[in-house]
Design a protein around this motif. Sequence first.
Motif, PDB file in Angstrom:
ATOM      1  N   TRP A   3     -30.241 -17.134 -19.811  1.00  0.00           N
ATOM      2  CA  TRP A   3     -30.769 -16.051 -18.983  1.00  0.00           C
ATOM      3  C   TRP A   3     -29.648 -15.454 -18.146  1.00  0.00           C
ATOM      4  CZ3 TRP A   3     -35.382 -13.669 -18.958  1.00  0.00           C
ATOM      5  CH2 TRP A   3     -35.722 -12.882 -17.861  1.00  0.00           C
ATOM      6  N   ALA A   4     -29.576 -14.129 -18.061  1.00  0.00           N
ATOM      7  CA  ALA A   4     -28.562 -13.409 -17.280  1.00  0.00           C
ATOM      8  C   ALA A   4     -27.156 -13.933 -17.556  1.00  0.00           C
ATOM      9  CB  ALA A   4     -28.875 -13.494 -15.794  1.00  0.00           C
ATOM     10  N   ARG A  37     -23.760  -8.196 -14.227  1.00  0.00           N
ATOM     11  CA  ARG A  37     -24.795  -8.175 -13.189  1.00  0.00           C
ATOM     12  C   ARG A  37     -25.047  -6.748 -12.695  1.00  0.00           C
ATOM     13  NH1 ARG A  37     -24.386 -12.167 -15.321  1.00  0.00           N
ATOM     14  NH2 ARG A  37     -25.967 -10.977 -16.461  1.00  0.00           N
ATOM     15  N   ASP A  40     -27.438  -5.319 -15.151  1.00  0.00           N
ATOM     16  CA  ASP A  40     -28.786  -5.839 -14.912  1.00  0.00           C
ATOM     17  C   ASP A  40     -29.450  -5.099 -13.760  1.00  0.00           C
ATOM     18  OD1 ASP A  40     -28.431  -7.693 -16.890  1.00  0.00           O
ATOM     19  OD2 ASP A  40     -28.131  -9.403 -15.555  1.00  0.00           O
ATOM     20  N   GLY A  47     -34.736  -7.414 -10.647  1.00  0.00           N
ATOM     21  CA  GLY A  47     -34.439  -8.566 -11.479  1.00  0.00           C
ATOM     22  C   GLY A  47     -35.355  -8.811 -12.658  1.00  0.00           C
ATOM     23  N   GLN A  50     -32.931  -8.167 -17.788  1.00  0.00           N
ATOM     24  CA  GLN A  50     -31.585  -8.613 -18.110  1.00  0.00           C
ATOM     25  C   GLN A  50     -31.590  -8.772 -19.627  1.00  0.00           C
ATOM     26  OE1 GLN A  50     -31.000 -12.409 -19.038  1.00  0.00           O
ATOM     27  NE2 GLN A  50     -32.981 -11.687 -19.755  1.00  0.00           N
TER      28      GLN A  50
END
Length: 203
Positions: A3-4, A37, A40, A47, A50
Motif C-alpha cells: 500500500w502507498a 506521495r 497520491d 488518502g 493511491q
Amino acid sequence: MGWAPAYLTDVELKDFTRIDDAIDDVEVVSAIEAASRAVDNAAHPNGMRQFGKVAAPEERRYTARWRPRRRRWVVEIDDLMTTGGLAVSVPAGTITAYTLTPINAAKLSRPWTRLAVDPASPVQPTGDEFEVAITASWGWTATPGTVKSAVKLQASRFLSRRDSPYGIAGSPDQGSELRLLAKLDPDVEAMLKPFVRESWVVG
C-alpha cells in the motif's frame, strides 16, 4: 508492491534523468518517495486513492450513508480492484447482497469506490459511524503507466531543487526561467486529471 509504495525504482528514475553514477542514490530514492506521495495527494487529498495494493486482505471500517434517490445504503470505500477475500459486515450480521460501483469499473481497468447494499438484503446498515467492516485486498492491481510517468517528472523536478535553492531554475536573461515552488508540476497535474478521485456527493 504494498500500500502507498514508491512507484518507481531508483534505476527507472536514474535512466529518466540520465544519472549514471551512484553519488546521488540517496537523493534519488528520497525524490521518488516524495513524488509518489505528492501524486497520491493530488489524486485524493484525504488518502482514499493511491496506486499500490495491500499484501493480504485486511479489515477497514466505514460509515454507510442513506441515498434517498437510490433508496439504499451506500458506503464510500478505498479503491478496490479484486473481490478476492471480500467480506462485508455490520454488528447485526454479514451483508451478502450488495453491488460494487462504478458498475463498469473492472472493464475500464479502474477500481470500485463504493459499495451499495441491496434493499432486499436481510442485514442492513443503520448509519452509525464506522459500523461497516469490510475485509478486502485494497488497492490497484497494477500502477498505471501514466502515474509512473507523472512520478518520473515530479521526482526529476524535486531533484533539480538542489541546484535552485531559491526555487528558480534556468535564466531570466535567456527566457528559460522556471519556478519550482508550485505544489505540483503543471504537466504532472494534467497527466493525473483522469486519475483524480471524485468527492462524495450526497443524494
